[in-house]
Design a protein around this motif. Structure first.
Motif, PDB file in Angstrom:
ATOM      1  N   GLU A 148       0.838  -1.193   0.000  1.00  0.00           N
ATOM      2  CA  GLU A 148       0.000   0.000   0.000  1.00  0.00           C
ATOM      3  C   GLU A 148       0.876   1.247   0.000  1.00  0.00           C
ATOM      4  O   GLU A 148       0.570   2.237  -0.673  1.00  0.00           O
ATOM      5  N   GLU A 149       1.985   1.207   0.714  1.00  0.00           N
ATOM      6  CA  GLU A 149       2.948   2.302   0.657  1.00  0.00           C
ATOM      7  C   GLU A 149       3.449   2.476  -0.774  1.00  0.00           C
ATOM      8  O   GLU A 149       3.547   3.601  -1.285  1.00  0.00           O
ATOM      9  N   ALA A 150       3.741   1.360  -1.440  1.00  0.00           N
ATOM     10  CA  ALA A 150       4.212   1.413  -2.833  1.00  0.00           C
ATOM     11  C   ALA A 150       3.152   2.027  -3.740  1.00  0.00           C
ATOM     12  O   ALA A 150       3.463   2.833  -4.624  1.00  0.00           O
ATOM     13  N   ARG A 151       1.897   1.661  -3.530  1.00  0.00           N
ATOM     14  CA  ARG A 151       0.820   2.228  -4.361  1.00  0.00           C
ATOM     15  C   ARG A 151       0.725   3.736  -4.187  1.00  0.00           C
ATOM     16  O   ARG A 151       0.577   4.489  -5.167  1.00  0.00           O
ATOM     17  N   LEU A 152       0.813   4.201  -2.945  1.00  0.00           N
ATOM     18  CA  LEU A 152       0.729   5.640  -2.682  1.00  0.00           C
ATOM     19  C   LEU A 152       1.934   6.380  -3.258  1.00  0.00           C
ATOM     20  O   LEU A 152       1.802   7.504  -3.754  1.00  0.00           O
ATOM     21  N   GLU A 210       4.051   4.832 -21.745  1.00  0.00           N
ATOM     22  CA  GLU A 210       5.121   3.853 -21.571  1.00  0.00           C
ATOM     23  C   GLU A 210       5.170   3.376 -20.118  1.00  0.00           C
ATOM     24  O   GLU A 210       4.791   4.094 -19.192  1.00  0.00           O
ATOM     25  N   LYS A 211       5.676   2.175 -19.933  1.00  0.00           N
ATOM     26  CA  LYS A 211       5.785   1.619 -18.596  1.00  0.00           C
ATOM     27  C   LYS A 211       6.978   2.224 -17.862  1.00  0.00           C
ATOM     28  O   LYS A 211       8.067   2.309 -18.426  1.00  0.00           O
ATOM     29  N   ARG A 212       6.737   2.607 -16.615  1.00  0.00           N
ATOM     30  CA  ARG A 212       7.796   3.193 -15.795  1.00  0.00           C
ATOM     31  C   ARG A 212       8.111   2.280 -14.613  1.00  0.00           C
ATOM     32  O   ARG A 212       7.224   1.689 -14.010  1.00  0.00           O
ATOM     33  N   LEU A 213       9.392   2.207 -14.303  1.00  0.00           N
ATOM     34  CA  LEU A 213       9.829   1.582 -13.062  1.00  0.00           C
ATOM     35  C   LEU A 213      10.099   2.708 -12.076  1.00  0.00           C
ATOM     36  O   LEU A 213      10.893   3.607 -12.357  1.00  0.00           O
ATOM     37  N   VAL A 214       9.450   2.669 -10.933  1.00  0.00           N
ATOM     38  CA  VAL A 214       9.668   3.669  -9.886  1.00  0.00           C
ATOM     39  C   VAL A 214      10.382   2.999  -8.720  1.00  0.00           C
ATOM     40  O   VAL A 214       9.959   1.947  -8.240  1.00  0.00           O
ATOM     41  N   THR A 248       1.780   2.250 -15.596  1.00  0.00           N
ATOM     42  CA  THR A 248       1.547   3.078 -16.781  1.00  0.00           C
ATOM     43  C   THR A 248       0.543   4.159 -16.415  1.00  0.00           C
ATOM     44  O   THR A 248      -0.495   3.855 -15.813  1.00  0.00           O
ATOM     45  N   GLY A 249       0.839   5.401 -16.784  1.00  0.00           N
ATOM     46  CA  GLY A 249      -0.056   6.488 -16.417  1.00  0.00           C
ATOM     47  C   GLY A 249      -0.163   6.582 -14.910  1.00  0.00           C
ATOM     48  O   GLY A 249       0.837   6.593 -14.195  1.00  0.00           O
ATOM     49  N   TYR A 250      -1.410   6.618 -14.414  1.00  0.00           N
ATOM     50  CA  TYR A 250      -1.627   6.698 -12.976  1.00  0.00           C
ATOM     51  C   TYR A 250      -1.877   5.330 -12.339  1.00  0.00           C
ATOM     52  O   TYR A 250      -2.191   5.237 -11.154  1.00  0.00           O
ATOM     53  N   ARG A 251      -1.734   4.259 -13.132  1.00  0.00           N
ATOM     54  CA  ARG A 251      -2.104   2.934 -12.641  1.00  0.00           C
ATOM     55  C   ARG A 251      -0.888   2.050 -12.401  1.00  0.00           C
ATOM     56  O   ARG A 251      -0.168   1.708 -13.339  1.00  0.00           O
ATOM     57  N   PRO A 252      -0.643   1.665 -11.150  1.00  0.00           N
ATOM     58  CA  PRO A 252       0.442   0.712 -10.873  1.00  0.00           C
ATOM     59  C   PRO A 252       0.019  -0.696 -11.287  1.00  0.00           C
ATOM     60  O   PRO A 252      -1.150  -1.064 -11.149  1.00  0.00           O
ATOM     61  N   GLN A 253       0.977  -1.447 -11.803  1.00  0.00           N
ATOM     62  CA  GLN A 253       0.671  -2.809 -12.252  1.00  0.00           C
ATOM     63  C   GLN A 253       1.395  -3.865 -11.421  1.00  0.00           C
ATOM     64  O   GLN A 253       0.888  -4.970 -11.235  1.00  0.00           O
ATOM     65  N   LYS A 254       2.586  -3.535 -10.946  1.00  0.00           N
ATOM     66  CA  LYS A 254       3.340  -4.444 -10.084  1.00  0.00           C
ATOM     67  C   LYS A 254       3.868  -3.644  -8.900  1.00  0.00           C
ATOM     68  O   LYS A 254       4.450  -2.572  -9.084  1.00  0.00           O
TER      69      LYS A 254
END
Length: 508
Positions: free
Chosen positions: A114-118, A132-136, A150-156
Motif C-alpha cells: 500500500e505504501e508502494a501504491r501511494l 510507456e511503462k515506468r519503473l519507480v 503506466t499512467g496513474y495505474r500501478p501494475q506491479k
C-alpha cells in the motif's frame, strides 16, 4: 464525504517526517506548505525491534509542531501515514497513542504494498503523461519500494525490507566506509532483490524513475560534483562509491549538495541503489519530485470526490472471490436500515460506520470460496491479511473484526471489539441482516423497529410474521441467547409473546 478546500498529508517515514498541505481546485492540488524534519525513527529501533525513548520523544516533538500547523483542519481532511519502522516496532501501538495525541489526528500504519501504491500515485502525478511503462524506485529509511506502472495505474508493487537508515546502521557503523563494508551491503541488497528480479528487470519497463529523498540526494551530489552530467547512471554511482571508499569516513566527506542530516544515512542508500541498478539492469534513471505524501493527498482527493480506492478494492474482491452480489446487496440494505434506526436518537449517523457496514456486507461471504464451514473466520482472515489497496492495517483489522462477528459466537470477538473502533450497533445490524436473509432470497419483511439503550437492544416486528416464519423465529431466539452470553439484553416482545403462547398450548 464533504468537500474540502484544503487537504493535508503527514508521512511518518523511517528517516524523515513530512507534512504537506495543499489547496483543492477541482481535480487538482496546489501546494500551500511543506514541512520536513529528519527524525530518523528507524535509527531508534533496537535489536529486539523496540523504539527507544529518545527517538520517541524526538518524533513526538516533531508531530506537535506539525499539529500546530494543521490545527483547525477537519479530521477527514488530514491523513497521516506510518511506514516500515511502525510496521515492525513491537511497541508501535503505545507510541502511536502518544503520537496521535501530539499530532491531533489519527495515524494509520500501511502495509508495504500500500505504501508502494501511494508512492506511485504521487510520482505519476508529478511526471508528464506517458503510455510507456515506468519503473519507480523509492529508497526509504527502512524499506525500498519498487513499482511498475503506466499512467496513474500501478501494475506491479513490491516492498523490500531494506532502507538507507537500517543499512547504514548495519554495515557502516559510525560512518566508516570500506570496500568490504560496501560490498557486504550491496550483496545483502542484491539478495533481497533476487525474488523479484524476473518481474522487475529491464524488459518489463521503458523508463526508470527515482522518487525518494535518498535518490534525489544521490542525483544532486553526482551532478554538483562532476560525477555525472545528468540523472543517475552505473558509471556515476561507481565514481561516487570509489570516492567514499577512498575517504573512508563520512565525517570527512566534503561534497557539494550533501546536507549534514543526510550524511549518516547516505552510504546505505548508495549501496541499495547500486544493487538495484545491478540486479534490474538499469542504465539510466531520472528523478521525480512526487513522493508518498503527494500520493496520500491524491488518494484523499479521490475520497473527497467519491472516487475512493477502497470501494474499488472491495468491488475487485467481490469478483475475485465470486461473491453473490444480490445477497450482498440484500444484507447491506437491511444492515444500513437497522443501523440508522439504532443511531437515530444520537443524531446524524456516523458516515464512517455506515461505510464499514457497506464494505462488510459485500465481503462477509468471501470465505465461502475457501470452505463453507466456518466461512466467517475465513472471510475475516482474508480481509485482515490480504493486500487491499486503499486500506490501512488498522482499517483492515476493523473490517475483518466486523466480518468475523456477523455470525456464530460473539464471545470470541467481544474483547477485540472493545479494543477497536467497532460499535456494537454495527455488529448488531450486520448480524440481524444476515440472519433475516439466510434463505438468500427476497424475503418480504414486516416493518422493523430497532433501538438501543446502553447494553439493551430492542427489536420489534409483527407477531403474525414471526408465527409464519418459525425458522427465523428460532434463529432469533438463538441470537438473543448469544447476546445474553456477553452481557447484553436483546429482546423481541413479539417473540416473547409467541413463545409464551406455545408454552400455554403445550401445557393445555
Amino acid at each position: 464525504m464533504p468537500e474540502y478546500s484544503t487537504l493535508a498529508a503527514v508521512d511518518l517515514g523511517s528517516n524523515s517526517f513530512h507534512c504537506q498541505v495543499a489547496r483543492v481546485v477541482g481535480d487538482q492540488l496546489y501546494p500551500l506548505d511543506a514541512l520536513r524534519e529528519p527524525v530518523r525513527l528507524g535509527a531508534g529501533l533496537s535489536t529486539d525491534k523496540r523504539l527507544d525513548e529518545a527517538v520517541q520523544e524526538r518524533a513526538l516533538a516533531c508531530l506537535k509542531r506539525f499539529g500546530e500547523r494543521l490545527r483547525g483542519l477537519d479530521r477527514r481532511a488530514v491523513r497521516a501515514i506510518g511506514t516500515n519502522t511502525l510496521r515492525v516496532a513491537k511497541n508501535a501501538a503505545g507510541f502511536l497513542r502518544r503520537a496521535q495525541a501530539a499530532l491531533g489526528f489519527p495515524i494509520e500504519v500501511v502495509a508495504g504494498r500500500e505504501e508502494a501504491r501511494l508512492i506511485y500515485l504521487g510520482v505519476s502525478h508529478s511526471l508528464p503523461a506517458s503510455r510507456e511503462k515506468r519503473l519507480v524506485v523509492d529508497i526509504g529509511g527502512g524499506s525500498t519500494e519498487l513499482i511498475i506502472g503506466t499512467g496513474y495505474r500501478p501494475q506491479k508493487l513490491e516492498s523490500l525490507f531494506m532502507g538507507c537508515v537500517s543499512y547504514s546502521l548495519r554495515f557502516f557503523e559510525d560512518g566508516k566506509v570500506s570496500k568490504g563494508a560496501m560490498k557486504k551491503a550491496e550483496l545483502a541488497a542484491r539478495n533481497e532483490l533476487q525474488p523479484i528480479v524476473a518481474r522487475f528487470a529491464r524488459g518489463n519497463w521503458q523508463h526508470a524513475v527515482g522518487s525518494s529523498g535518498t535518490v534525489r540526494a544521490l542525483a544532486n551530489v553526482l551532478q554538483l560534483n562532476g560525477f555525472e552530467e545528468e540523472g543517475i547512471t552505473p558509471a556515476g554511482l561507481d565514481r561516487l562509491r570509489s570516492h567514499f571508499i577512498k575517504v573512508g569516513d563520512m565525517e570527512k566527506v566534503e561534497l557539494a549538495g550533501l546536507k549534514p542530516d543526510r550524511i549518516p544515512v547516505f552510504p546505505g542508500g548508495l549501496a541499495i541503489l547500486n544493487a538495484v541498478f545491478s540486479e534490474l539492469g538499469i542504465q539510466s534513471m531520472v528523478t521525480a519530485d512526487g513522493a508518498m505524501r503527494q500520493g496520500v493527498l491524491y488518494d484523499l482527493l479521490g475520497r473527497v470526490h467519491h472516487k475512493d480506492m477502497r470501494d474499488v478494492t472491495v468491488a475487485q474482491f467481490m469478483q475475485r472471490y465470486h461473491v453473490d452480489a444480490l445477497q450482498a446487496r440484500r444484507v447491506g440494505a437491511l444492515a444500513f436500515t437497522l443501523f440508522r434506526k439504532l443511531s437515530a436518537e444520537s443524531g446524524e449517523p456516523d458516515e464512517d460506520a455506515a461505510r464499514y457496514i457497506a464494505w462488510a456486507s459485500k465481503l462477509h461471504e468471501i470465505g465461502i470460496s475457501v470452505a463453507f464451514s466456518g466461512y466467517h473466520k475465513h472471510s475475516a482472515y482474508i480481509v485482515a491479511n490480504a493486500d487491499m489497496p486503499g486500506f490501512s492495517r488498522d482499517e483492515q483489522a476493523k473490517l475483518a473484526l466486523q466480518v468475523q462477528a456477523h455470525r456464530r459466537s460473539l464471545n470470541k470477538v467481544a474483547k477485540d471489539i472493545a479494543e477497536h473502533d467497532v460499535s456494537w450497533d454495527m455488529v448488531f445490524a450486520l448480524r440481524l441482516a444476515a440472519l433475516f436473509y439466510r434463505s438468500r432470497s427476497d424475503v418480504a419483511l414486516p416493518p422493523l423497529q430497532a433501538r438501543r439503550q446502553g447494553k439493551k437492544f430492542r427489536l420489534s416486528l409483527g407477531s403474525a410474521w414471526l408465527a409464519r416464519n418459525t425458522l427465523t423465529a428460532t434463529a432469533l431466539a438463538d441470537e438473543i441467547r448469544e447476546w445474553d452470553r456477553i452481557g447484553f439484553e436483546f429482546r423481541i416482545p413479539e417473540l416473547d409473546e409467541l413463545e409464551s403462547n406455545n408454552e400455554l398450548a403445550l401445557a393445555s
